[in-house]
Design an enzyme around this catalytic site. Structure first.
Site, short mmCIF file in Angstrom:
data_model
loop_
_atom_site.label_atom_id
_atom_site.label_comp_id
_atom_site.label_asym_id
_atom_site.label_seq_id
_atom_site.Cartn_x
_atom_site.Cartn_y
_atom_site.Cartn_z
N GLN A 112 0.88 -1.20 0.07
CA GLN A 112 0.08 0.01 -0.07
C GLN A 112 0.90 1.13 0.19
O GLN A 112 0.41 2.42 -0.08
CB GLN A 112 -0.89 0.00 1.46
N ASP A 115 6.02 4.76 -1.17
CA ASP A 115 7.48 5.23 -1.07
C ASP A 115 8.43 4.70 -1.92
O ASP A 115 9.54 5.25 -1.89
CB ASP A 115 7.95 5.09 0.41
N HIS A 130 -1.28 1.18 -4.01
CA HIS A 130 -1.96 2.66 -4.02
C HIS A 130 -1.00 3.71 -4.62
O HIS A 130 -0.89 4.82 -4.42
CB HIS A 130 -1.87 3.10 -2.62
N CYS A 159 -0.68 14.99 -20.10
CA CYS A 159 -0.22 13.81 -20.61
C CYS A 159 -0.13 14.15 -22.30
O CYS A 159 -0.88 14.65 -22.78
CB CYS A 159 -1.42 12.66 -20.49
N CYS A 161 -2.11 12.42 -24.04
CA CYS A 161 -3.34 12.31 -24.68
C CYS A 161 -4.06 13.74 -24.37
O CYS A 161 -5.29 13.91 -24.78
CB CYS A 161 -3.96 11.11 -24.06
N SER A 200 -2.68 -2.00 9.34
CA SER A 200 -3.78 -2.12 10.19
C SER A 200 -4.99 -2.98 9.48
O SER A 200 -6.00 -3.14 10.11
CB SER A 200 -4.15 -0.64 10.83
N ASN A 227 3.02 -7.57 13.08
CA ASN A 227 2.57 -6.24 13.21
C ASN A 227 3.08 -5.73 14.58
O ASN A 227 2.97 -6.65 15.45
CB ASN A 227 1.19 -6.33 12.89
N1 APR Z 1 6.67 -2.99 12.69
C1 APR Z 1 5.34 -3.65 12.47
N2 APR Z 1 4.07 -2.93 12.70
C2 APR Z 1 4.33 -1.52 12.56
C3 APR Z 1 5.75 -0.93 12.66
C4 APR Z 1 6.83 -1.74 12.67
N3 APR Z 1 8.05 -1.08 12.55
N4 APR Z 1 5.37 0.31 12.67
C5 APR Z 1 3.94 0.55 12.63
N5 APR Z 1 3.52 -0.55 12.63
C6 APR Z 1 1.97 -1.23 12.51
C7 APR Z 1 0.98 -0.26 13.03
O1 APR Z 1 0.93 -0.61 14.55
C8 APR Z 1 -0.33 -0.22 12.46
O2 APR Z 1 -1.14 -1.40 12.85
O3 APR Z 1 1.78 -0.93 11.27
C9 APR Z 1 0.40 -0.54 11.10
C10 APR Z 1 0.20 0.76 9.99
O4 APR Z 1 -1.14 0.74 9.74
P1 APR Z 1 -1.67 2.45 9.05
O5 APR Z 1 -0.75 3.45 9.79
O6 APR Z 1 -2.94 2.16 9.06
O7 APR Z 1 -1.09 1.92 7.51
P2 APR Z 1 -1.60 1.07 6.46
O8 APR Z 1 -2.45 0.00 6.86
O9 APR Z 1 -0.73 1.04 5.55
O10 APR Z 1 -2.57 2.18 5.80
C11 APR Z 1 -3.45 1.86 4.77
O11 APR Z 1 -4.55 4.00 4.56
O12 APR Z 1 -3.94 6.52 4.50
C12 APR Z 1 -4.36 5.29 3.88
O13 APR Z 1 -3.29 5.25 1.59
C13 APR Z 1 -2.98 5.33 3.10
O14 APR Z 1 -1.95 3.20 2.11
C14 APR Z 1 -2.28 3.76 3.44
C15 APR Z 1 -3.78 3.08 3.84
#
Ligand code: APR
Length: 265
Positions: A112, A115, A130, A159, A161, A200, A227
């Site tokens: 997702q 970067d 994403h 673009c 186009c 998450s 996680n």
């Molecule tokens: N190791 C393991 N887990 C981690 C670490 C780490 N070093 N750092 C953070 N986390 C966990 C957090 O506790 C959280 O549960 O990773 C999860 C990140 O969840 P989000 O911040 O919701 O990120 P993500 O799931 O990628 O969000 C999805 O939401 O805002 C949009 O487009 C954006 O792609 C993103 C999407």
């Protein structure tokens, strides 16, 4: 306890026939980037920024010039975040997944994250679900170009186009590009092992991929999460087991255990 799960994940990986990795912002926090919903996440700490994020795709459709002024950081703060992403470097978690691909143990990473750190770490088969802050995309014809290969002195960039281009970033309320969606769903339905790192798992349709894997008829899929905290996938029993820890620490240990297993073979 964690050691047991690391050994189990390594053994499941080695015995899998089609393993894939799914990642979220959590795998990039050890590269100095914020996640979104963790305790210090961008959305957790700045509800105004989250609200503006929900308006960004609409801004592009209404006023592409204003969209670019915002995302380039010429106006407002969020553009600074995108510029930070471009400067970040991979961490041991990204390198571990690249090594598992090198060893032929995972077929792809579906991320997702925008970067580009999986690609920088050497992963070759990366599905940027994403999109990417390193690319521009034309929502009209779907073509993508690397950021920096098209003049930005006049906004918005156009673009060939004739339509205005945007960052190749899927904003809230924006459809996932069909090519990406199709590839990701194919991988999720083909796999027999899925390791889900640092997400998450609350944003759809990405969060539907583990459920799709579980429901696929192809084979009994094993799903493991790495996680910092349990997620809905954990609580709903979509993941077969959950390894609580930092991806930058857990994933290299899984690779090390896999290497020891392969050396014994
Ligand atoms: N190791 C393991 N887990 C981690 C670490 C780490 N070093 N750092 C953070 N986390 C966990 C957090 O506790 C959280 O549960 O990773 C999860 C990140 O969840 P989000 O911040 O919701 O990120 P993500 O799931 O990628 O969000 C999805 O939401 O805002 C949009 O487009 C954006 O792609 C993103 C999407």
């Amino acid at each position: 306890m964690m050691k047991d799960f690391i050994n189990r994940a390594a053994s499941d990986l080695v015995s899998s026939k089609y393993a894939i990795a799914l990642t979220g912002a959590g795998i990039s926090t050890e590269s100095g980037l914020s996640d979104f919903r963790g305790p210090k996440g961008i959305w957790t700490t700045n509800k105004e920024a989250e609200a503006k994020a929900y308006e960004r795709y609409g801004l592009f459709l209404r006023d592409p010039k204003a969209y670019w002024e915002e995302v380039l950081g010429l106006k407002g703060a969020h553009g600074v975040f995108y510029n930070e992403l471009k400067k970040a470097n991979p961490n041991p978690g990204h390198y571990a997944l690249a090594e598992l691909e090198e060893l032929g143990l995972i077929r792809c990473v579906i991320t997702q994250n925008i970067d580009g750190l999986h690609i920088k770490a050497g992963s070759r088969n990366v599905i940027e679900y994403h999109g990417s802050v390193h690319k521009l995309r034309c929502p009209s014809c779907g073509s993508r170009v690397e950021f920096g290969t098209i003049a930005m002195d006049r906004l918005p960039p156009y673009c060939q186009c004739g339509k205005a281009m945007k960052y190749d970033i899927v904003h809230f309320n924006e459809p996932i590009p069909f090519d990406v969606m199709e590839k990701a769903e194919k991988e999720a339905s083909e796999c027999d092992f899925m390791i889900i790192c640092g997400t998450s798992a609350v944003v759809y349709p990405f969060a539907g991929l583990p459920r799709m894997a579980k429901l696929s008829q192809k084979s009994k899929v094993k799903v493991v999460e790495v996680n910092a905290d349990p997620t809905l996938l954990t609580h709903e029993g979509i993941s077969d087991y959950f390894i609580q820890g930092k991806t930058g620490e857990v994933l290299p240990q899984i690779v090390e255990t896999v290497r020891r297993t392969l050396d014994r073979k």
